[in-house]
Scaffold this active site. Sequence first.
Site, PDB file in Angstrom:
ATOM      1  N   ARG A 171      19.824  20.579  34.337  1.00  0.00           N
ATOM      2  CA  ARG A 171      18.906  19.883  33.238  1.00  0.00           C
ATOM      3  C   ARG A 171      19.701  19.477  31.807  1.00  0.00           C
ATOM      4  O   ARG A 171      19.621  19.256  30.935  1.00  0.00           O
ATOM      5  CB  ARG A 171      17.971  20.572  32.937  1.00  0.00           C
ATOM      6  CG  ARG A 171      16.805  21.020  33.738  1.00  0.00           C
ATOM      7  CD  ARG A 171      16.279  19.138  34.825  1.00  0.00           C
ATOM      8  NE  ARG A 171      14.836  20.396  36.145  1.00  0.00           N
ATOM      9  CZ  ARG A 171      15.025  19.342  36.877  1.00  0.00           C
ATOM     10  NH1 ARG A 171      15.984  18.508  37.017  1.00  0.00           N
ATOM     11  NH2 ARG A 171      13.877  19.811  37.355  1.00  0.00           N
ATOM     12  N   GLU A 309       8.118  29.318  39.965  1.00  0.00           N
ATOM     13  CA  GLU A 309       9.323  28.499  41.515  1.00  0.00           C
ATOM     14  C   GLU A 309       9.696  29.208  42.293  1.00  0.00           C
ATOM     15  O   GLU A 309      11.370  28.754  41.901  1.00  0.00           O
ATOM     16  CB  GLU A 309       9.606  27.070  40.010  1.00  0.00           C
ATOM     17  CG  GLU A 309       8.629  26.801  39.305  1.00  0.00           C
ATOM     18  CD  GLU A 309       9.428  25.616  38.487  1.00  0.00           C
ATOM     19  OE1 GLU A 309       9.238  24.641  38.249  1.00  0.00           O
ATOM     20  OE2 GLU A 309      10.223  25.586  37.549  1.00  0.00           O
ATOM     21  N   ARG A 342       8.913  34.243  30.144  1.00  0.00           N
ATOM     22  CA  ARG A 342       8.141  33.316  30.142  1.00  0.00           C
ATOM     23  C   ARG A 342       6.901  33.485  30.438  1.00  0.00           C
ATOM     24  O   ARG A 342       6.484  33.498  31.127  1.00  0.00           O
ATOM     25  CB  ARG A 342       9.596  32.748  30.595  1.00  0.00           C
ATOM     26  CG  ARG A 342      10.606  32.037  29.844  1.00  0.00           C
ATOM     27  CD  ARG A 342      11.849  31.262  30.848  1.00  0.00           C
ATOM     28  NE  ARG A 342      11.773  29.315  30.340  1.00  0.00           N
ATOM     29  CZ  ARG A 342      11.174  28.974  31.469  1.00  0.00           C
ATOM     30  NH1 ARG A 342      11.389  29.130  32.848  1.00  0.00           N
ATOM     31  NH2 ARG A 342      10.953  27.236  31.182  1.00  0.00           N
ATOM     32  N   ASP A 381       4.883  21.144  30.958  1.00  0.00           N
ATOM     33  CA  ASP A 381       6.602  21.180  31.397  1.00  0.00           C
ATOM     34  C   ASP A 381       7.170  20.097  30.271  1.00  0.00           C
ATOM     35  O   ASP A 381       7.828  18.634  31.024  1.00  0.00           O
ATOM     36  CB  ASP A 381       6.483  20.798  33.202  1.00  0.00           C
ATOM     37  CG  ASP A 381       8.141  21.194  32.865  1.00  0.00           C
ATOM     38  OD1 ASP A 381       9.049  22.055  32.064  1.00  0.00           O
ATOM     39  OD2 ASP A 381       9.004  21.284  34.309  1.00  0.00           O
ATOM     40  N   GLU A 403       8.565  27.412  23.504  1.00  0.00           N
ATOM     41  CA  GLU A 403       9.910  27.088  23.738  1.00  0.00           C
ATOM     42  C   GLU A 403      10.433  25.448  23.757  1.00  0.00           C
ATOM     43  O   GLU A 403       9.221  24.962  24.533  1.00  0.00           O
ATOM     44  CB  GLU A 403      10.233  27.775  25.612  1.00  0.00           C
ATOM     45  CG  GLU A 403      11.392  27.523  26.457  1.00  0.00           C
ATOM     46  CD  GLU A 403      11.214  27.461  27.462  1.00  0.00           C
ATOM     47  OE1 GLU A 403      11.200  28.526  27.850  1.00  0.00           O
ATOM     48  OE2 GLU A 403      11.684  26.444  28.543  1.00  0.00           O
ATOM     49  N   GLU A 409      15.195  15.661  29.751  1.00  0.00           N
ATOM     50  CA  GLU A 409      15.284  15.904  30.982  1.00  0.00           C
ATOM     51  C   GLU A 409      14.554  14.978  31.623  1.00  0.00           C
ATOM     52  O   GLU A 409      13.746  14.834  32.227  1.00  0.00           O
ATOM     53  CB  GLU A 409      14.711  17.619  31.443  1.00  0.00           C
ATOM     54  CG  GLU A 409      13.970  17.503  32.408  1.00  0.00           C
ATOM     55  CD  GLU A 409      13.358  18.774  33.516  1.00  0.00           C
ATOM     56  OE1 GLU A 409      12.701  18.466  34.467  1.00  0.00           O
ATOM     57  OE2 GLU A 409      13.265  20.205  32.423  1.00  0.00           O
TER      58      GLU A 409
END
Length: 693
Positions: A171, A309, A342, A381, A403, A409
């Site tokens: 990214r 992910e 996270r 996201d 965060e 992105e």
Amino acid sequence: MLDADYDECWLRYPRVDDADRRESYARRCLHVYAGETSPQHGAIRDELREGLEGILGREPHLWQHPPRSADGFLVVGQPDLMEVVADSVDAGMVRSLDDDGYHLRSTTWEGAEVTVVTAPTDRGLVYGTFHLLRLMATGEPIDDLDVVEEPRNAERLINQWDEPFRGTVERGYGGESIFKWEHLPDLRERYFDYARLLASVGINGVVLNDVNTTRPERPGDLAGTGEFEGVDLLDEQHLPKVAALAAVFRRYGIRTYLSVNYASPMLVGDLDTADPLDDAVAAWWKDKVAEVYDLIPDFGGFLVKADSEGQPGPYDYDRSHAEGANVLGRAFEPYDGRVFWRAFVYSDHDDRAVQAHAIFEPQDGDFHEKVTVQVKNGPIDFQPREPVSTLFGDMPETHLACELQITQEYTGQGVHVCSHVPLWEEFFAFDTHADGEGTPVTEAFAGTEGEGIAGVGNVGEDGNWFGNYLSGVNLYGFGRLAWDPTLDGESVTEEWVRLTFGDDPEVVETVTDILQDSWEATVDYETGGLGLIHMMYNGEARLENHYDPAPAEWPGYTGATEDGIGYDRSSSGSDYVDQFADPVAERYDDPETCPDKLLLFFHHLPWDHELDDGRTVVQTLYDNCFAGVEEVKRLREQWRSLEGSIDEQRYRHVAERFDEQVEQAERWRDTLVEYFHDYSGVADERGRVPLAN
């Protein structure tokens, strides 16, 4: 940086044109009495040498003692170590400041006009020095200073999504990685300049590598390209490379962190399990953390992406996230470091928005003191606009960090002009009502050690660092707002413009206006401005996804059907609204009171549903998509009006990026309005849709 082949960004330090102001600065700062007994002192002296020479037009004198022949001087140091400082300030007050805090004061000492920069720690002296230089670089008076600053957030981290040994940044849109891992521990001047940029806006930590610490092989890779990855930075072979970078950042008061793979005991070590309840796993983490601290005594800690992910995690062993995080947290007990864990965890759920809260809120209070749960600002996201994550305010017994995404992105990457400062300002202003009215989201992660703000970075090897010169406002704005989220966003933006482009009033006003208006324009042409999300291309056939429009790829997010559009997260749908406290939940639950800008995030509504202004949902979507494009064209014209007032290189670069942004905005508009028309069958009242062939 002045002799480098890359941009100075906001550390340009141009000569002050106002003769009276320059004389005032010279009287107080041409002579500098500053310590030289720590790496931070060296950084301070170097910065003052470069900054003052640029601002004053002559090299300053640096002294190891008070210069009694001078009519005035600048002194930088701690009251316990410098008599001048102790005589000039309230030493007890300075000692009581936060470790990162500082005090600037104009006073007299033995008849000389003295400017004092003092702090309880060397890190605070670094931040205070940059504050003073910022005032001078923007032409502010310094003859009556009495500034006391402390950060509102203890942890202010950059998450650099660097992919070691591949030379890329996930990214990242400003070129390949600035870190040349294959050459480390040999250092580049650019590492020091990156540290300067971060310290100048109050950053105190940097995570050096991507949270995705392993990557699949890429077709066409040459032998050896993927031999080492981020996970391997924990290996004894590569830790000296990390230590070399840590020495650079330490000089500016910035601590170094690493992203680690949850399966490191297997991938780096020789265990056959990473089960957090296995004694051998706990011992491996304890030994590895000790090994890191032997090399890097001020190491900050680990960042972990687990069960997300494709990354391994405690779910592989039927363990909870608290159990998974705590085995790492306990390894940090003897040290001044911690684990950032996270909360970006989702699976094949009907509504991704509810998942982070459903997973983590029941574990509130179960996480180790040395663990911070790092939560994205929204539940999806980093979308152009989405509501605030419900974990903020709902995990009072857990250390939290917010965060944010500095890199663009989902907002045009390194091409489009889109300032995130207004986005963050809207986020910081949100009242969670967690403890009644007047409970801003910032209270969930402010003030306490182990809590704060992390930002996914946006720098690369390009000469302008960011892909677009104007994207520098996002790194600058992040740092300033991480230090103090209550700062006025427009003032922060104007400050960046003045430091970056100079004090020409027309330039300052025009560029500030462009940046302040850029985010809403992006929201309009990329989403239609009513709360839709995930409208972008997500395939692998292009070098970078999440850039082109492709709403048809995401029917589960848009909720588009023949009868209407939007996702029902109300009490009659997925009930995501119930995760908010009242009256927020009540406001979002009713389409009549839900803010239009989030309406289709929370509600599936008929295409002909009327809004307060009398327009239908589909007509508003059409209008906003077209308005977004027209706004970008207007912003482009504003930029073009500055030709001749900004140096040719930066003017031309941004102008050409604007041309591409207009083309891309039109593609987004046309793709979205055709998508809306295909489902609704409703023509635009103004005759623009369906589009002419």
